[in-house]
Design a protein around this motif. Sequence first.
Motif, PDB file in Angstrom:
ATOM      1  N   PRO A  43       1.966  20.615 -16.628  1.00 13.56           N
ATOM      2  CA  PRO A  43       0.837  20.137 -15.832  1.00 13.56           C
ATOM      3  C   PRO A  43       0.943  18.636 -15.553  1.00 13.56           C
ATOM      4  CG  PRO A  43       0.082  21.408 -17.737  1.00 13.56           C
ATOM      5  CD  PRO A  43       1.531  21.135 -17.948  1.00 13.56           C
ATOM      6  N   ASP A  44       0.662  18.262 -14.336  1.00 14.68           N
ATOM      7  CA  ASP A  44       0.548  16.864 -13.928  1.00 14.68           C
ATOM      8  C   ASP A  44       1.703  15.987 -14.416  1.00 14.68           C
ATOM      9  OD1 ASP A  44      -1.794  17.456 -12.605  1.00 14.68           O
ATOM     10  OD2 ASP A  44      -3.103  16.794 -14.234  1.00 14.68           O
ATOM     11  N   PRO A  45       2.937  16.283 -13.988  1.00 17.29           N
ATOM     12  CA  PRO A  45       4.073  15.421 -14.337  1.00 17.29           C
ATOM     13  C   PRO A  45       4.057  14.161 -13.473  1.00 17.29           C
ATOM     14  CG  PRO A  45       4.823  17.176 -12.908  1.00 17.29           C
ATOM     15  CD  PRO A  45       3.357  17.428 -13.149  1.00 17.29           C
ATOM     16  N   SER A  46       3.186  13.235 -13.821  1.00 13.64           N
ATOM     17  CA  SER A  46       2.901  12.104 -12.931  1.00 13.64           C
ATOM     18  C   SER A  46       3.945  11.014 -12.980  1.00 13.64           C
ATOM     19  CB  SER A  46       1.524  11.516 -13.267  1.00 13.64           C
ATOM     20  OG  SER A  46       1.541  10.942 -14.570  1.00 13.64           O
ATOM     21  N   TYR A  47       4.726  10.952 -14.068  1.00 10.01           N
ATOM     22  CA  TYR A  47       5.773   9.939 -14.129  1.00 10.01           C
ATOM     23  C   TYR A  47       7.013  10.533 -14.772  1.00 10.01           C
ATOM     24  CZ  TYR A  47       7.201   5.183 -13.266  1.00 10.01           C
ATOM     25  OH  TYR A  47       7.822   4.089 -12.724  1.00 10.01           O
ATOM     26  N   LEU A  48       8.179  10.138 -14.229  1.00 17.79           N
ATOM     27  CA  LEU A  48       9.464  10.697 -14.651  1.00 17.79           C
ATOM     28  C   LEU A  48      10.427   9.577 -15.016  1.00 17.79           C
ATOM     29  CD1 LEU A  48       9.983  13.101 -11.591  1.00 17.79           C
ATOM     30  CD2 LEU A  48       8.745  13.640 -13.701  1.00 17.79           C
ATOM     31  N   VAL A  49      11.415   9.912 -15.851  1.00 18.70           N
ATOM     32  CA  VAL A  49      12.518   8.984 -16.117  1.00 18.70           C
ATOM     33  C   VAL A  49      13.792   9.812 -16.281  1.00 18.70           C
ATOM     34  CG1 VAL A  49      12.185   8.916 -18.638  1.00 18.70           C
ATOM     35  CG2 VAL A  49      13.309   7.010 -17.473  1.00 18.70           C
ATOM     36  N   LEU A  50      14.887   9.321 -15.705  1.00 17.13           N
ATOM     37  CA  LEU A  50      16.181   9.983 -15.785  1.00 17.13           C
ATOM     38  C   LEU A  50      17.032   9.273 -16.832  1.00 17.13           C
ATOM     39  CD1 LEU A  50      17.829  12.238 -14.230  1.00 17.13           C
ATOM     40  CD2 LEU A  50      18.780  10.362 -12.863  1.00 17.13           C
ATOM     41  N   SER A  51      17.734  10.042 -17.666  1.00 11.34           N
ATOM     42  CA  SER A  51      18.598   9.433 -18.674  1.00 11.34           C
ATOM     43  C   SER A  51      19.740   8.692 -17.989  1.00 11.34           C
ATOM     44  CB  SER A  51      19.144  10.497 -19.619  1.00 11.34           C
ATOM     45  OG  SER A  51      19.990  11.397 -18.929  1.00 11.34           O
ATOM     46  N   PRO A  52      20.308   7.671 -18.644  1.00 10.86           N
ATOM     47  CA  PRO A  52      21.375   6.887 -18.017  1.00 10.86           C
ATOM     48  C   PRO A  52      22.577   7.720 -17.574  1.00 10.86           C
ATOM     49  CG  PRO A  52      20.521   5.727 -19.929  1.00 10.86           C
ATOM     50  CD  PRO A  52      19.892   7.087 -19.942  1.00 10.86           C
ATOM     51  N   ASP A  53      22.888   8.794 -18.308  1.00 11.38           N
ATOM     52  CA  ASP A  53      24.031   9.625 -17.914  1.00 11.38           C
ATOM     53  C   ASP A  53      23.670  10.683 -16.882  1.00 11.38           C
ATOM     54  OD1 ASP A  53      22.640  11.536 -19.364  1.00 11.38           O
ATOM     55  OD2 ASP A  53      24.126  11.715 -20.965  1.00 11.38           O
ATOM     56  N   GLY A  54      22.407  10.746 -16.489  1.00 10.44           N
ATOM     57  CA  GLY A  54      21.980  11.683 -15.459  1.00 10.44           C
ATOM     58  C   GLY A  54      21.881  13.121 -15.893  1.00 10.44           C
ATOM     59  N   ARG A  55      22.008  13.380 -17.185  1.00  8.53           N
ATOM     60  CA  ARG A  55      21.977  14.767 -17.659  1.00  8.53           C
ATOM     61  C   ARG A  55      20.575  15.272 -18.001  1.00  8.53           C
ATOM     62  NH1 ARG A  55      27.180  16.549 -19.329  1.00  8.53           N
ATOM     63  NH2 ARG A  55      28.744  14.890 -19.225  1.00  8.53           N
ATOM     64  N   MET A  56      19.655  14.340 -18.289  1.00  4.14           N
ATOM     65  CA  MET A  56      18.313  14.736 -18.730  1.00  4.14           C
ATOM     66  C   MET A  56      17.257  14.026 -17.893  1.00  4.14           C
ATOM     67  SD  MET A  56      18.927  16.870 -21.206  1.00  4.14           S
ATOM     68  CE  MET A  56      17.218  17.082 -21.744  1.00  4.14           C
ATOM     69  N   LEU A  57      16.163  14.736 -17.665  1.00  3.85           N
ATOM     70  CA  LEU A  57      14.998  14.194 -16.998  1.00  3.85           C
ATOM     71  C   LEU A  57      13.810  14.402 -17.932  1.00  3.85           C
ATOM     72  CD1 LEU A  57      13.945  13.081 -14.151  1.00  3.85           C
ATOM     73  CD2 LEU A  57      13.212  15.448 -13.746  1.00  3.85           C
ATOM     74  N   TYR A  58      12.961  13.373 -18.058  1.00  2.00           N
ATOM     75  CA  TYR A  58      11.786  13.465 -18.922  1.00  2.00           C
ATOM     76  C   TYR A  58      10.535  13.197 -18.090  1.00  2.00           C
ATOM     77  CZ  TYR A  58      15.336  13.199 -22.524  1.00  2.00           C
ATOM     78  OH  TYR A  58      16.450  13.448 -23.303  1.00  2.00           O
TER      79      TYR A  58
END
Length: 346
Positions: A43-58
């Motif tokens: 629900p409501d994923p209002s902010y995201l960050v990508l890991s430096p290696d591009g393998r994970m998104l939070y």
Amino acid sequence: MADGGRRAFIGSFTAAGGPGIVTAAVAPDSGALTVLSTLNAVPDPSYLVLSPDGRMLYAVSETAEGAVAAFRVTGDGPEPAGRRVRVDGSGPTHLTLFAGHVLTANYGSGSVSAVPVRPDGSLAPVSGVFRHSGSGPHPQRQQGPHAHQVQPDPSGRWAVGVDLGTDSIRVCTLADGVLAPYRETALRPGSGPRHLAFHPDGAYAYVLNELRPTLVVCRWDAVGAALGPLAEVPVLPGAPAGDAYPSGVAVSPDGRFVWTATRGEDVLSVFAVEGRGRVLVLVATVPCGGRWPRAITESDGVLYVANERSGDVTWFALDPDTGVPRRAGSVPVAAASCVVTGRPGA
């Protein structure tokens, strides 16, 4: 992923009709976006960050119970990597990766949470919560602390938190999963700091206020974790008719320009950076391409704007000499809240 190119990941408010997390291909020549997929997994994923290696998104889940979720970036979109983890705080509005943890800024509870990242990129239970204290003079918005952003400083030694409710910037350390306060800097009462961005040389920081439409230029000393306010400059050429609600701030990779977004006026402001980062000069304002620009992101000479109330992401080509954005296109994303870009890992 067939083309091996860059991707944009767009957050949105599902409670307002948003699709969740949107994945878009980024055209290498123009930065234009083509939507590839959507994922409504939190629900409501209002902010995201990508890991430096591009393998994970939070992603944060900006809800009353507050949570963070991990996703593996495969193919043309992310896939859930384990269950979402409660952050022991309400209304998380921002997150960052720091020292093997995801840190979340929890607006509702006025706290910052540390969530350990496992070797496979999934998340362990929250390891520590640093609860802010204090208030400000605004009778509705500053009755208590409201952490709005947290990020590492350029040296990677410190976690820097921005608190709208207490008019202050808090610097923390993180050891054994526990956040500990190190230094706090007070800003002008009633200013309501929302977001902070560092100059690429690491010597200056720019704090965008929400309750007053201004940008504070600060000197940053990474050795002592000291933030020193130097000047406060308006983000608009004239006084707004009502509350302006500035929202996002971004700095060009070469440190020559700073951009801000202001929701109440639906504009982007352009600043020329002088004095090696010490001086900001407002040179232009342009329409944001929609309504209620909640967040802005610079990537490879393109500025992306998440327009929450018009339900779109607009991109702008940036003049390399003046920094002034020129609208180049948009894609519809209901209740858009943020854009992050990167090249997913293999």
